[in-house]
Design an enzyme around this catalytic site. Structure first.
Site, PDB file in Angstrom:
ATOM      1  N   ASP A  38     -46.197 -37.872  26.666  1.00  0.00           N
ATOM      2  CA  ASP A  38     -47.758 -37.757  26.214  1.00  0.00           C
ATOM      3  C   ASP A  38     -48.419 -36.758  25.964  1.00  0.00           C
ATOM      4  OD1 ASP A  38     -47.022 -40.655  25.829  1.00  0.00           O
ATOM      5  OD2 ASP A  38     -47.745 -41.187  27.862  1.00  0.00           O
ATOM      6  N   PRO A  39     -49.226 -36.604  25.273  1.00  0.00           N
ATOM      7  CA  PRO A  39     -50.063 -35.299  25.125  1.00  0.00           C
ATOM      8  C   PRO A  39     -50.685 -34.773  26.458  1.00  0.00           C
ATOM      9  CG  PRO A  39     -50.513 -36.534  23.339  1.00  0.00           C
ATOM     10  CD  PRO A  39     -49.624 -37.533  24.178  1.00  0.00           C
TER      11      PRO A  39
END
Length: 293
Positions: A38-39
């Protein structure tokens, strides 16, 4: 250039952002990654370069994380990047209570992925449906968590728990944070996530994008050998004549009891030839990485 890069993904970047950046830095189109992050997460993102992209499917699936769970907060994304659904102080929650509940998340468990995830339901990605405001029932999936170890506990109105988690592929740490908070009816969300191990690569050996750029400019960068992350597989060596036949797609009879996938090498040169499958004394080509003539 071919091999792997053990990248320490920066905060705020998608895994695809990293691949796009590396394509420019390396001036190569053939770049891929294993295990999406995930970012908001940082840490190990294995990058395959050149022909090594063909080996991504054979990398081991084990992963490890250091995660921070914040209690008393519930968000739309199950991490701090989403909108807050509820926020209620829960200073009375104790570490002993939390420790007792962690065992529920160890072993093979049924887990409902976060609605903001790349999982596909009926051919559509969940995050696309969520952004459109569509309501959909997310099916549970079987995942495996090998261990959860408590690292730290910080008291307060919104207590935080640091844990080390070892798990198999497909496990959402955000979902563990969410479900742990649900047990105590306080809400829980993932406050921070670092991947410390993935597919045979460790954070201690990783390179940041800055590290990589510095090495490229100095001409000192060398990718990790293509077979380095495949050491969990047993190996088989073939003499040159058999190796040539195997690379041409022929089956090779071997007096071996091993069954399953193996790394294949040429005996005389120790060149990594590819991935084979041993079945009842026969070595079958699965993926020829380095054909020889």
């Amino acid at each position: 250039m071919q091999g792997f890069i053990n990248l320490d993904k920066p905060f705020g970047w998608t895994s695809h952002d990293c691949v796009a950046r590396l394509r420019k830095m390396l001036r190569l189109k053939r770049v891929g990654h294993a295990g999406t992050l995930d970012p908001a997460a940082t840490g190990v993102l294995p990058i395959a370069v050149g022909k090594a992209t063909r080996l991504l499917q054979y990398l081991p699936s084990d992963k490890a994380y250091k995660a921070t769970v914040r209690f008393g907060v519930q968000t739309t994304t199950d991490d701090l990047q989403g909108e807050i659904i509820s926020s209620q102080p829960c200073g009375g929650l104790s570490l002993s209570e939390v420790k007792t509940s962690l065992s529920q998340f160890i072993g093979k468990i049924e887990q409902i992925p976060p609605i903001y995830s790349a999982i596909q339901v009926e051919g559509k990605r969940l995050y696309d449906l969520a952004r459109k405001g569509e309501t959909i029932e997310v099916p549970a999936r079987t995942v495996e968590v090998f261990s959860i170890d408590v690292l730290d506990w910080r008291e307060g109105d919104f207590p935080e728990l640091d844990v080390a988690i070892a798990c198999g592929s497909g496990t959402y740490i955000r979902a563990i944070a969410r479900d742990l908070g649900a047990i105590f009816h306080t809400g829980g969300t993932l406050a921070a996530l670092i991947r410390t191990h993935s597919s045979g690569f460790n954070l201690t050996d990783s390179l940041t994008l800055t590290d990589l750029e510095t090495q490229l400019q100095a001409g000192t960068f060398e990718p990790t050998p293509a077979d380095a992350a495949l050491q969990y597989l047993p190996s088989v060596t073939l003499p040159s004549i058999s190796a040539q036949k195997w690379c041409q797609g022929q089956r090779i009879e071997l007096n071996l009891e091993t069954v399953g996938k193996v790394r294949v090498y040429q005996a005389e040169t120790n060149i990594f030839l590819g991935i084979g499958e041993l079945q009842t004394g026969v070595l079958i080509p699965q993926m020829v990485f380095e054909p020889i003539s």
